[in-house]
Design an enzyme around this catalytic site. Structure first.
Site, PDB file in Angstrom:
ATOM      1  CD  GLU A 260      21.036  17.274  61.716  1.00 12.43           C
ATOM      2  OE1 GLU A 260      20.063  18.042  61.848  1.00 12.43           O
ATOM      3  OE2 GLU A 260      22.155  17.524  62.177  1.00 12.43           O
ATOM      4  CG  HIS A 278      20.190  19.996  64.958  1.00 15.54           C
ATOM      5  ND1 HIS A 278      20.633  20.043  63.667  1.00 15.54           N
ATOM      6  CD2 HIS A 278      20.526  21.195  65.500  1.00 15.54           C
ATOM      7  CE1 HIS A 278      21.212  21.217  63.449  1.00 15.54           C
ATOM      8  NE2 HIS A 278      21.159  21.920  64.546  1.00 15.54           N
TER       9      HIS A 278
HETATM   10  P1  NAD Z   1      30.689  32.011  65.326  1.00 22.73           P
HETATM   11  O1  NAD Z   1      30.648  32.498  63.934  1.00 22.73           O
HETATM   12  O2  NAD Z   1      30.483  32.971  66.443  1.00 22.73           O
HETATM   13  O3  NAD Z   1      32.082  31.257  65.597  1.00 22.73           O
HETATM   14  C1  NAD Z   1      32.650  30.365  64.693  1.00 22.73           C
HETATM   15  C2  NAD Z   1      34.157  30.454  64.872  1.00 22.73           C
HETATM   16  O4  NAD Z   1      34.757  29.450  64.058  1.00 22.73           O
HETATM   17  C3  NAD Z   1      34.751  31.802  64.425  1.00 22.73           C
HETATM   18  O5  NAD Z   1      35.490  32.369  65.501  1.00 22.73           O
HETATM   19  C4  NAD Z   1      35.650  31.441  63.258  1.00 22.73           C
HETATM   20  O6  NAD Z   1      36.822  32.226  63.222  1.00 22.73           O
HETATM   21  C5  NAD Z   1      35.972  29.996  63.576  1.00 22.73           C
HETATM   22  N1  NAD Z   1      36.429  29.223  62.428  1.00 22.73           N
HETATM   23  C6  NAD Z   1      36.065  29.339  61.126  1.00 22.73           C
HETATM   24  N2  NAD Z   1      36.734  28.428  60.372  1.00 22.73           N
HETATM   25  C7  NAD Z   1      37.533  27.735  61.231  1.00 22.73           C
HETATM   26  C8  NAD Z   1      38.451  26.667  61.074  1.00 22.73           C
HETATM   27  N3  NAD Z   1      38.701  26.151  59.869  1.00 22.73           N
HETATM   28  N4  NAD Z   1      39.096  26.209  62.164  1.00 22.73           N
HETATM   29  C9  NAD Z   1      38.877  26.745  63.389  1.00 22.73           C
HETATM   30  N5  NAD Z   1      38.014  27.762  63.612  1.00 22.73           N
HETATM   31  C10 NAD Z   1      37.351  28.245  62.540  1.00 22.73           C
HETATM   32  O7  NAD Z   1      29.630  30.823  65.382  1.00 22.73           O
HETATM   33  P2  NAD Z   1      28.885  30.237  66.676  1.00 22.73           P
HETATM   34  O8  NAD Z   1      27.635  31.000  66.898  1.00 22.73           O
HETATM   35  O9  NAD Z   1      29.855  30.090  67.767  1.00 22.73           O
HETATM   36  O10 NAD Z   1      28.443  28.806  66.109  1.00 22.73           O
HETATM   37  C11 NAD Z   1      29.383  27.756  65.945  1.00 22.73           C
HETATM   38  C12 NAD Z   1      28.713  26.553  65.296  1.00 22.73           C
HETATM   39  O11 NAD Z   1      27.631  26.084  66.110  1.00 22.73           O
HETATM   40  C13 NAD Z   1      28.116  26.834  63.919  1.00 22.73           C
HETATM   41  O12 NAD Z   1      28.409  25.731  63.066  1.00 22.73           O
HETATM   42  C14 NAD Z   1      26.644  26.824  64.182  1.00 22.73           C
HETATM   43  O13 NAD Z   1      25.929  26.464  63.033  1.00 22.73           O
HETATM   44  C15 NAD Z   1      26.549  25.760  65.263  1.00 22.73           C
HETATM   45  N6  NAD Z   1      25.281  25.789  65.997  1.00 22.73           N
HETATM   46  C16 NAD Z   1      24.684  24.607  66.300  1.00 22.73           C
HETATM   47  C17 NAD Z   1      23.469  24.590  66.980  1.00 22.73           C
HETATM   48  C18 NAD Z   1      22.786  23.300  67.341  1.00 22.73           C
HETATM   49  O14 NAD Z   1      21.570  23.282  67.411  1.00 22.73           O
HETATM   50  N7  NAD Z   1      23.511  22.232  67.596  1.00 22.73           N
HETATM   51  C19 NAD Z   1      22.854  25.810  67.331  1.00 22.73           C
HETATM   52  C20 NAD Z   1      23.515  27.003  67.038  1.00 22.73           C
HETATM   53  C21 NAD Z   1      24.731  26.986  66.363  1.00 22.73           C
END
Ligand code: NAD
Length: 305
Positions: A260, A278
């Site tokens: 990025e 992002h």
């Molecule tokens: P979270 O930890 O609440 O949820 C993640 C889920 O993924 C968990 O329930 C976990 O069990 C599951 N998981 C782990 N490994 C897995 C796999 N191999 N297959 C299927 N499921 C699996 O996290 P969240 O707060 O929901 O965030 C999710 C994603 O969003 C993260 O990667 C975070 O970095 C990203 N995010 C992106 C932005 C953005 O600006 N685009 C902002 C915030 C978060």
């Protein structure tokens, strides 16, 4: 005891006001690393974003520090081992952007399915192309959510409100959990084969790197749309580019990239994609929450010591 808090990166003023309700608060946004090492003495809590480097030297010099709050997600700027050795608690606020990311997911999906960015550009360039931009409804389509954590659950609620069928894959939940949320649990490859829209809400780990590669893209329906607003690297961009270029799937929404900004990515040249820089957490609300959630966690910490 009134705790002393040093805030060394800018957080929202609402969060600062809330911190002042229970603590002596000092704001020092332009400290050098050496100045921070000196300045940290006497503080019970430190609040940072990503800018302040909380190194071993800072932590070793912190004679009273009990808690470090990182407003936001990553903890790369904090020496966690040094903090652990001194018994300093670390808190962050990944929950602050949950709603913003879920809304971007659904918003981008509708935008792509209704060709909104393309139609907007075309009209501004002087054309009136109504047939070209016929789209699709969300209603009645199946969305497969990979990762049923904070964001995945909010996306599921919103997708159901649009009349979508919701499939879930997450190794850490059961079929019963999915049913309770009015969704259907499905193993990963089955979910991929059965979804019109596939959306990723997992962390980037060794297991999830390249989770969506050629093999899995080949399983998708021809009209499938793939959404990655989670982390770059979960989707293999070369494989996705090839599939989109060949029309193997219908389209993709990407908010995150392997690198990025994705300066030389051929994805930038494709029409059947919607790309954002992002922006998942880029809302006023998420920025306010990033600070207020941390302040609340620190307030609770001092209530209990
Ligand atoms: P979270 O930890 O609440 O949820 C993640 C889920 O993924 C968990 O329930 C976990 O069990 C599951 N998981 C782990 N490994 C897995 C796999 N191999 N297959 C299927 N499921 C699996 O996290 P969240 O707060 O929901 O965030 C999710 C994603 O969003 C993260 O990667 C975070 O970095 C990203 N995010 C992106 C932005 C953005 O600006 N685009 C902002 C915030 C978060």
């Amino acid at each position: 005891m009134i705790p002393k808090i040093l805030i060394s990166d800018r957080i929202h003023k609402k969060a600062i006001e809330e911190a002042k309700e229970f603590a002596d608060v000092d704001l020092e946004f332009n400290l050098t690393h050496e100045e921070l090492i000196e300045r940290i003495r006497g503080y019970d809590a430190l609040i940072v974003r990503s800018g302040t480097k909380v190194t071993k030297d800072v932590i070793e010099n912190a004679d009273k520090l009990k808690i470090i709050g990182r407003a936001g997600v990553g903890l790369d700027n904090i020496d966690l081992n040094a903090a652990k050795k001194k018994g300093i608690k670390i808190v962050n606020s990944p929950e602050a952007s949950t709603i913003s990311v879920a809304e971007l997911t659904i918003g981008s999906l509708i935008a792509l399915m209704r060709n909104i960015p393309h139609a907007h550009r075309s009209l501004k360039e002087g054309r009136w192309e109504r047939e070209k931009f016929e789209g699709n409804e969300l209603y009645g389509k199946t969305i497969g959510i990979i990762g049923f954590g904070r964001i995945g659950r909010e996306v599921a609620d919103r997708a159901r409100a649009f009349g979508m069928n919701v499939l879930i894959f997450d190794p850490n939940i059961t079929a019963e959990d999915a049913r309770e949320a009015n969704c259907e649990y499905m193993e990963l490859d089955e979910l991929i084969k059965n979804s019109d829209v596939i959306t990723l809400h997992v962390p980037l780990t060794n297991e999830t790197r390249n989770l969506i590669d050629k093999k899995r893209i080949d399983m998708m329906k021809e009209n499938a749309i793939l959404i990655n607003v989670a982390r770059g690297g979960i989707v293999n961009e070369v494989d996705l580019y090839t599939a989109l270029k060949e029309g193997r799937i219908k389209g993709a929404v990407l908010d995150v990239f392997e690198s990025e900004p994705p300066e030389r990515s051929p994805l930038l040249k494709l029409e059947n994609v919607l790309l954002t820089p992002h922006l998942g957490a880029s809302t006023e609300e998420a920025q306010i929450n990033a600070g207020t959630v941390i302040v609340e966690k620190i307030r609770n910490f001092f209530r209990n010591v």
